[in-house]
Motif scaffolding. Structure first.
Motif, PDB file in Angstrom:
ATOM      1  N   THR A 199       5.881  -2.754 -12.083  1.00  7.95           N
ATOM      2  CA  THR A 199       5.152  -1.860 -12.982  1.00  7.95           C
ATOM      3  C   THR A 199       3.701  -2.326 -13.037  1.00  7.95           C
ATOM      4  N   GLY A 200       2.813  -1.518 -12.492  1.00  5.38           N
ATOM      5  CA  GLY A 200       1.411  -1.901 -12.382  1.00  5.38           C
ATOM      6  C   GLY A 200       0.554  -1.315 -13.483  1.00  5.38           C
ATOM      7  N   LYS A 201      -0.742  -1.183 -13.183  1.00  6.90           N
ATOM      8  CA  LYS A 201      -1.695  -0.657 -14.165  1.00  6.90           C
ATOM      9  C   LYS A 201      -1.330   0.776 -14.531  1.00  6.90           C
ATOM     10  N   GLY A 202      -1.508   1.093 -15.815  1.00  6.06           N
ATOM     11  CA  GLY A 202      -1.202   2.433 -16.288  1.00  6.06           C
ATOM     12  C   GLY A 202       0.276   2.757 -16.216  1.00  6.06           C
ATOM     13  N   ASP A 203       1.122   1.691 -16.235  1.00  7.03           N
ATOM     14  CA  ASP A 203       2.586   1.841 -16.183  1.00  7.03           C
ATOM     15  C   ASP A 203       3.062   2.568 -14.926  1.00  7.03           C
ATOM     16  N   LYS A 204       2.231   2.521 -13.866  1.00 10.86           N
ATOM     17  CA  LYS A 204       2.637   3.143 -12.607  1.00 10.86           C
ATOM     18  C   LYS A 204       3.589   2.197 -11.869  1.00 10.86           C
ATOM     19  N   GLN A 205       4.689   2.754 -11.391  1.00 13.23           N
ATOM     20  CA  GLN A 205       5.694   1.930 -10.726  1.00 13.23           C
ATOM     21  C   GLN A 205       5.637   2.086  -9.217  1.00 13.23           C
ATOM     22  N   ARG A 206       5.920   0.980  -8.535  1.00 10.69           N
ATOM     23  CA  ARG A 206       5.981   1.023  -7.077  1.00 10.69           C
ATOM     24  C   ARG A 206       7.091   0.069  -6.624  1.00 10.69           C
ATOM     25  N   PHE A 207       7.553   0.258  -5.413  1.00 11.35           N
ATOM     26  CA  PHE A 207       8.556  -0.643  -4.848  1.00 11.35           C
ATOM     27  C   PHE A 207       7.889  -1.484  -3.765  1.00 11.35           C
ATOM     28  N   VAL A 208       8.061  -2.794  -3.885  1.00 11.23           N
ATOM     29  CA  VAL A 208       7.432  -3.725  -2.944  1.00 11.23           C
ATOM     30  C   VAL A 208       8.538  -4.426  -2.151  1.00 11.23           C
ATOM     31  N   PRO A 209       8.410  -4.481  -0.809  1.00 10.20           N
ATOM     32  CA  PRO A 209       9.433  -5.167  -0.001  1.00 10.20           C
ATOM     33  C   PRO A 209       9.573  -6.634  -0.397  1.00 10.20           C
ATOM     34  N   LEU A 210      10.795  -7.117  -0.339  1.00 14.14           N
ATOM     35  CA  LEU A 210      11.095  -8.488  -0.732  1.00 14.14           C
ATOM     36  C   LEU A 210      11.716  -9.211   0.451  1.00 14.14           C
ATOM     37  N   SER A 211      11.134 -10.342   0.856  1.00 14.20           N
ATOM     38  CA  SER A 211      11.688 -11.092   1.988  1.00 14.20           C
ATOM     39  C   SER A 211      12.958 -11.827   1.566  1.00 14.20           C
ATOM     40  N   LYS A 212      13.795 -12.168   2.534  1.00  8.63           N
ATOM     41  CA  LYS A 212      15.049 -12.877   2.257  1.00  8.63           C
ATOM     42  C   LYS A 212      14.783 -14.252   1.645  1.00  8.63           C
ATOM     43  N   SER A 213      13.707 -14.913   2.110  1.00 12.05           N
ATOM     44  CA  SER A 213      13.418 -16.255   1.587  1.00 12.05           C
ATOM     45  C   SER A 213      13.005 -16.183   0.116  1.00 12.05           C
TER      46      SER A 213
END
Length: 299
Positions: A171-185
């Motif tokens: 949840t970023g600025k202005g409550d805008k949501q995004r999906f960010v890739p997550l590495s296995k490590s």
């Protein structure tokens, strides 16, 4: 920028009537704000002085650091601190975006990127035998691997972890949501912290879903993340002034250097405009020379 001008006018009156400053000194204070306004205008950034974020100020400082010496940087930062402190004093803002912006030491440019080796050394310096060690490793891995803002990191929820899909919901600025890739490590380090350390914490009411907790079972503050990073930098004798933002900037720079396109980086960083992402990129000249030598037909 008219909304800026009304606040600047009030600020000038305050400096004259309540602080008793000379016209010349007031002009100098105003000149520092005008520099920021010029930067905002050039980059089509429209935030008002009430809503402008620390991140945009930091981008401005990066921009200034490549054009003026450390002494001039320090004066500009000081002038902006005075302006935003006035806005807080008058209850126009709750907090100042200058709170964690550091004044550079004379003769030193504000550093903006860490090498992969420096990041490895910082993470390697974490004492994993301490109670907070696994948490701090998960924090630094997440900052660097996901390019999060520090405010996004401290607000992360357990319910934001989508390990099966390989994403974090941010949840970023202005409550805008995004999906960010997550590495296995990174997933591995978060899991170790969550399942081995966090379960030992007496979680306070209202923080049951907060991922990263302090010893008292509450959400970590942004200032605490700064302290963790500064202490590690001191431990490895890193000759750079760094902050959580440095990891975000390094994330973006390393992606670009390894061939990622600006649009993808923009989406991961959560920048509304690609112009902001372009401002964010401060590649060294060696990398640009390598690009020319590798891709130009007349190399």
């Amino acid at each position: 920028m008219s909304n800026w001008q009304s606040y600047i006018k009030e600020y000038r009156n305050y400096l004259k009537l309540e602080r008793g400053l000379s016209e010349n000194t007031i002009e100098n204070y105003s000149f520092d704000i005008e520099k920021l306004l010029m930067f905002l205008s050039e980059n089509k950034i429209t935030e008002s002085p009430i809503l402008i974020s620390e991140e945009i100020i930091q981008q401005f400082i990066y921009d200034v650091s490549s054009k003026v010496n450390a002494k001039s940087q320090a004066r500009i930062i000081s002038g902006l601190k005075s302006f935003f402190n006035y806005l807080v004093f008058e209850d126009y803002r709750d907090t100042t975006p200058m709170e964690l912006i550091e004044v550079p030491k004379t003769g030193r440019k504000l550093p903006d990127t860490l090498s992969i080796e420096e990041i490895d050394n910082l993470i390697g310096a974490i004492d994993l035998s301490s109670f907070e060690g696994e948490r701090n490793r998960a924090i630094l891995e997440t900052l660097y691997s996901c390019g999060l803002r520090v405010s996004e990191l401290v607000a992360l929820k357990i319910s934001d972890l989508f390990f099966e899909e390989g994403f974090l919901k941010v949840t970023g600025k202005g409550d805008k949501q995004r999906f960010v890739p997550l590495s296995k490590s990174t997933e591995k380090y978060i899991t170790i912290y969550k399942e081995q350390i966090r379960v030992q914490v007496n979680v306070q009411k209202g923080f049951e879903d907060t991922l990263f907790l302090n010893r008292r079972g509450k959400q970590l503050t942004r200032a605490m993340i700064f302290t963790i990073i500064k202490d590690l930098a001191k431990k490895i004798n890193l000759a750079k002034v760094i902050s959580p933002h440095t990891f975000r900037h390094s994330f973006a720079t390393h992606l670009l250097e390894n061939g990622a396109d600006l649009r993808s980086i923009q989406l991961m960083l959560g920048h509304e405009s690609i112009t902001t992402t372009e401002i964010y990129m401060h590649l060294d000249t060696k990398f640009l020379a390598d690009v020319l030598n590798n891709f130009h037909p007349r190399k």
